[in-house]
Design a protein around this motif. Structure first.
Motif, PDB file in Angstrom:
ATOM      1  N   VAL A   1     -61.080  -9.534  36.964  1.00 42.97           N
ATOM      2  CA  VAL A   1     -60.071 -10.425  36.403  1.00 42.97           C
ATOM      3  C   VAL A   1     -59.061  -9.589  35.612  1.00 42.97           C
ATOM      4  O   VAL A   1     -59.452  -8.725  34.808  1.00 42.97           O
ATOM      5  CB  VAL A   1     -60.687 -11.485  35.467  1.00 42.97           C
ATOM      6  N   GLY A   2     -57.781  -9.847  35.857  1.00 39.90           N
ATOM      7  CA  GLY A   2     -56.717  -9.222  35.091  1.00 39.90           C
ATOM      8  C   GLY A   2     -55.856 -10.292  34.443  1.00 39.90           C
ATOM      9  O   GLY A   2     -55.405 -11.226  35.116  1.00 39.90           O
ATOM     10  N   ARG A   3     -55.642 -10.170  33.154  1.00 40.82           N
ATOM     11  CA  ARG A   3     -54.864 -11.162  32.415  1.00 40.82           C
ATOM     12  C   ARG A   3     -53.794 -10.443  31.596  1.00 40.82           C
ATOM     13  O   ARG A   3     -54.101  -9.518  30.832  1.00 40.82           O
ATOM     14  CB  ARG A   3     -55.766 -11.980  31.492  1.00 40.82           C
ATOM     15  N   VAL A   4     -52.550 -10.869  31.761  1.00 41.52           N
ATOM     16  CA  VAL A   4     -51.436 -10.312  31.005  1.00 41.52           C
ATOM     17  C   VAL A   4     -50.767 -11.475  30.278  1.00 41.52           C
ATOM     18  O   VAL A   4     -50.338 -12.447  30.909  1.00 41.52           O
ATOM     19  CB  VAL A   4     -50.424  -9.596  31.912  1.00 41.52           C
ATOM     20  N   ALA A   5     -50.706 -11.382  28.957  1.00 45.05           N
ATOM     21  CA  ALA A   5     -50.127 -12.463  28.156  1.00 45.05           C
ATOM     22  C   ALA A   5     -49.057 -11.904  27.232  1.00 45.05           C
ATOM     23  O   ALA A   5     -49.313 -10.956  26.467  1.00 45.05           O
ATOM     24  CB  ALA A   5     -51.209 -13.175  27.355  1.00 45.05           C
ATOM     25  N   TRP A   6     -47.876 -12.493  27.324  1.00 48.29           N
ATOM     26  CA  TRP A   6     -46.778 -12.140  26.424  1.00 48.29           C
ATOM     27  C   TRP A   6     -46.415 -13.365  25.607  1.00 48.29           C
ATOM     28  O   TRP A   6     -46.219 -14.461  26.144  1.00 48.29           O
ATOM     29  CB  TRP A   6     -45.556 -11.663  27.212  1.00 48.29           C
ATOM     30  N   THR A   7     -46.366 -13.203  24.300  1.00 46.39           N
ATOM     31  CA  THR A   7     -46.085 -14.319  23.412  1.00 46.39           C
ATOM     32  C   THR A   7     -44.828 -14.034  22.611  1.00 46.39           C
ATOM     33  O   THR A   7     -44.785 -13.090  21.802  1.00 46.39           O
ATOM     34  CB  THR A   7     -47.256 -14.568  22.448  1.00 46.39           C
TER      35      THR A   7
END
Length: 753
Positions: free
Chosen positions: A321-327
């Protein structure tokens, strides 16, 4: 008896509620006098794809954080399901139960289960990646939180979410410092487990985390035929994860999960109850059925069986699983990429007796899943909160099986005669768009509306030879589309008291397969609507948490698998499975969840589920016991009552150590696990073992702990209650079989460093 059980449960729940309220009131007064109050720890969940208190989410959700998982000794799906109201799970002979039979590891939420079809009715998500096609019972190592969401979750979760969702959230790497944990377990039946975790910061912005466990066991059951092998198992599971935070706004999470499960045998214990079909093919030419009566049958015999050949079961899966989060200040963007593969192989003993009746030359499954999801959503606590997203996913499933006659088949077939040779390949390609918005009309009132558009394309090839007949096959493709809306009204009636009402749609696409006439048979999509009202409250100065949900589910075009083995009008043996949309059903009920901390040393919990789930219309159900009318009959895996409760008391010891004792009690009402079992009783077969009788069991844990060390002694099924959760009708020469519940005990220890 049934009325008495219901009356006792009502009395127990009413007394428990009154006691908790009284204790909570006393605790509130006492804490006010002392000027101190720790109360209940809040649990933050992501049921709506944003971090919120579980008490503010207008969804029926049961959640377990790291501490609760440890306290309740939750190691697998069954353990956290038994702590959730209106959830039912059947035991499996092996952990990878979805590869055993339609009875194995069957899950149901509010009576909604995989009665049939090509896709699951519930989703299992690991860090937001749908693994339902890969693993129904993943090993729980180094978990941060588990959430069980009941009812359709189509807007956010979509695929496989018509009945509900299990969301598994793993612990993430931490850049603040090195940390580790080692744990060990020794238990009954020669069961041992080693595990641990290590967290290593590589810089101020990057950290890695590794976790794993190894479990081995001699097995719970005894094979009295020495040439048939044992009942042991060997499980290995590991995870390697990385977190990078290049900026304050950007977080990157990568993880790889590996599992290998090796089982020696199913170890089923037979009941001696033979179907009419088994009686017809077991005339006593070379042996009489049941053949192993000398061992005794359940419930007098709970551990002994006799298999004349080994059975090898091997299950392996990989999940990345790869997760990229920009806030940002007002908007957040999330990308989730997941890939999983699973490999299952089984061969050897198949008649589960001491005679060479049937053999399984091979049974293999190869499954792959890929998905890519993008989400854009509002950030912060605003008057209007919104989310939009898109998903592309693909599930592949390849399977084959060869069943042959043994030398003692007793029906005149030559050795290795092909009873069944089958293969199928299937690919489901899914595309979806979803959006949802919540508007705060006032400080107390909010309205939510959302919808998900889904499109599934199914490509399938299947061939089969039955009892030496001609090779038959079908192939082709079909497409299905749907729009599933969700509406919610939430009202804050008082501080820490939230009311909500919701309506949401669930959907599962259709497909096709070979039908009993050996031609292509298509079945359509199934749908359901879940209507729900609920209240979530935190009372008595955070000493009591009380949640109540009432629901009504309208389930239409239910996909039902009908597995039939028997004889046709000419006396020829037939064996087939078909799927139809012949049924409709309704499910209605209530769920009460109470958690109280009367003092800082005592914690009490009570979950009660009431369920009435019935087929409204199912006039021509094809079963092993003929074509029967199941209209008005209960749904499989839908007990009327479920109950779980616990009490834990903690006593400070010398230094910083605490001692604790925890007692647990679980009750599950009468239930059937398959359509065939319902039909068996309806057509005059004995209720035992086709009806799973209601049972209660108690657990006990005693231990000491501080911030670094923990040692716990435990007993599961303290009073050695005789029970089983499913009957398996592929026992052939020995009749229907069960997996008995046994008493288990052991010691767990852990150290953090």
């Amino acid at each position: 008896m049934k009325r008495m059980t219901n009356h006792m449960l009502r009395m127990a729940s009413g007394s428990a509620i009154a006691a908790l309220l009284a204790i909570g009131g006393q605790a509130s007064a006492q804490s006010a006098a002392d000027g101190e109050n720790q109360g209940l720890e809040d649990i933050v969940v992501t049921a709506q794809r944003r971090s919120e208190s579980i008490q503010n989410v207008p969804v029926a959700v049961t959640a377990f954080n790291t501490q609760e998982l440890q306290r309740a000794n939750i190691q697998d799906v069954g353990a956290y399901f038994q702590n959730t109201p209106n959830v039912f799970i059947t035991d499996s002979p092996v952990r990878s139960g979805n590869n055993v039979s339609s009875s194995a590891l069957g899950l149901a939420l509010r009576g909604i289960s995989n009665v049939g079809g090509n896709a699951s009715s519930f989703g299992i998500y690991l860090d937001d990646f749908n693994i339902s096609n890969i693993a129904l019972n993943p090993h729980l190592i180094d978990m941060e939180r588990i959430e069980v969401l009941r009812g359709p979750q189509g807007t956010y979760f979509g695929r496989n979410a018509s009945g509900g969702v299990m969301s598994l959230n793993t612990a993430k790497p931490d850049t603040t410092g090195f940390a580790g944990e080692a744990n060990v377990m020794a238990g009954r039946f020669g069961t041992y487990e080693l595990g641990g975790m290590v967290n290593v910061p590589l810089s101020d912005m990057v950290a890695i985390r590794a976790a794993g466990k190894w479990e081995t066991s001699n097995g719970e059951f005894n094979n009295k035929a020495p040439i048939g092998g044992g009942n042991g198992r060997d499980y290995k599971a590991a995870r390697l994860s990385l977190r990078a935070t290049p900026t304050d706004a950007l977080t990157i999470d990568l993880s790889y999960n590996y599992t290998r499960e090796e089982d020696d045998d199913f170890g089923l214990i037979h009941t001696g109850v033979l179907s009419d079909f088994i009686k017809s093919i077991c005339p006593g030419v070379t042996f009489s059925c049941p053949v192993d009566a000398n061992l005794g049958f359940y419930p007098n015999n709970r551990r002994n069986y006799a298999h004349d050949a080994p059975l090898v079961v091997d299950n392996e899966y990989h999940i990345a699983v790869g997760r990229v989060a920009w806030t940002g200040e007002n908007v957040g963007v999330t990308s989730i990429t997941g890939y999983g593969s699973a490999k299952f192989d089984r061969s050897g003993e198949l008649d589960f007796s001491s005679v060479d009746f049937l053999r399984e030359g091979f049974n293999y499954e190869r499954r792959k899943s890929f998905s890519q999801e993008f989400r854009v959503q509002s950030v912060g606590d605003k008057r209007l909160n919104w989310i939009v997203g898109a998903v592309y996913a693909q599930d592949k499933h390849r399977e084959g099986e060869f069943i042959a006659a043994g030398v003692q088949n007793d029906i005149g077939l030559p050795e290795d005669f092909p009873i069944e040779l089958s293969h199928y390949n299937q690919k489901i390609t899914s595309k979806a768009l979803f959006a949802e918005a919540t508007f705060d009309v006032t400080d107390a009132l909010s309205l939510t509306a959302g919808a998900r558009y889904s499109h599934d394309k199914i490509k399938r090839f299947e061939d089969q030879i039955e009892f030496g007949g001609p090779l038959q096959n079908v192939q082709g493709s079909r497409s299905f589309s749907d729009v599933s809306p969700r509406f919610v009204i939430k009202y804050k009636a008082a501080d820490h008291v939230n009311l909500y009402a919701s309506a949401s749609k669930g959907w599962k696409s259709g497909g096709f397969e070979l039908d009993p006439q050996r031609a292509r048979s298509d079945f359509g999509a199934e749908t359901l609507w879940n209507y729900e009202v609920g209240v979530k409250s935190t009372l008595f100065d955070n000493r009591l948490r009380a949640n109540l949900a009432l629901f009504y589910i309208d389930w239409n075009n239910v996909q039902v698998s009908s597995g039939v083995i028997g004889r046709d009008a000419n006396g020829n043996i037939i064996n087939y499975a078909g799927i139809s949309n012949a049924a409709s059903a309704t499910s209605k009920g209530a769920e009460l969840e109470l958690l109280a901390a009367p003092t800082d040393q005592l914690e009490l919990g009570l979950n009660i589920g009431y369920l009435r789930a019935r087929f409204d219309k199912f006039a021509d159900a094809r079963t092993n016991f003929g074509t029967v009318d199941l209209s008005g009959k209960p749904l499989p895996k839908a007990p009327e009552w479920t109950l779980s409760t616990f009490a834990q008391y903690t006593v400070p010891l010398t230094g910083d150590f605490d001692a604790f004792v925890r007692g647990e009690y679980f009750y599950t009402d009468d239930a059937y696990t398959t359509v065939n079992n319902i039909a068996a009783v309806l057509t005059g077969q004995p209720r035992f073992p086709y009806e799973v009788k209601g049972y209660g069991k108690a657990n006990l844990r005693i231990g000491v702990e501080n911030d670094r060390f923990r040692i716990v002694g435990y007993v599961e099924n303290l009073f050695d209650k005789k029970y089983y959760t499913a009957s398996f009708d592929f026992g052939f020469a020995n009749g229907a079989a069960v997996v008995p519940g046994l008493r288990r005990w052991g010691v767990r220890g852990s150290v953090k460093f």
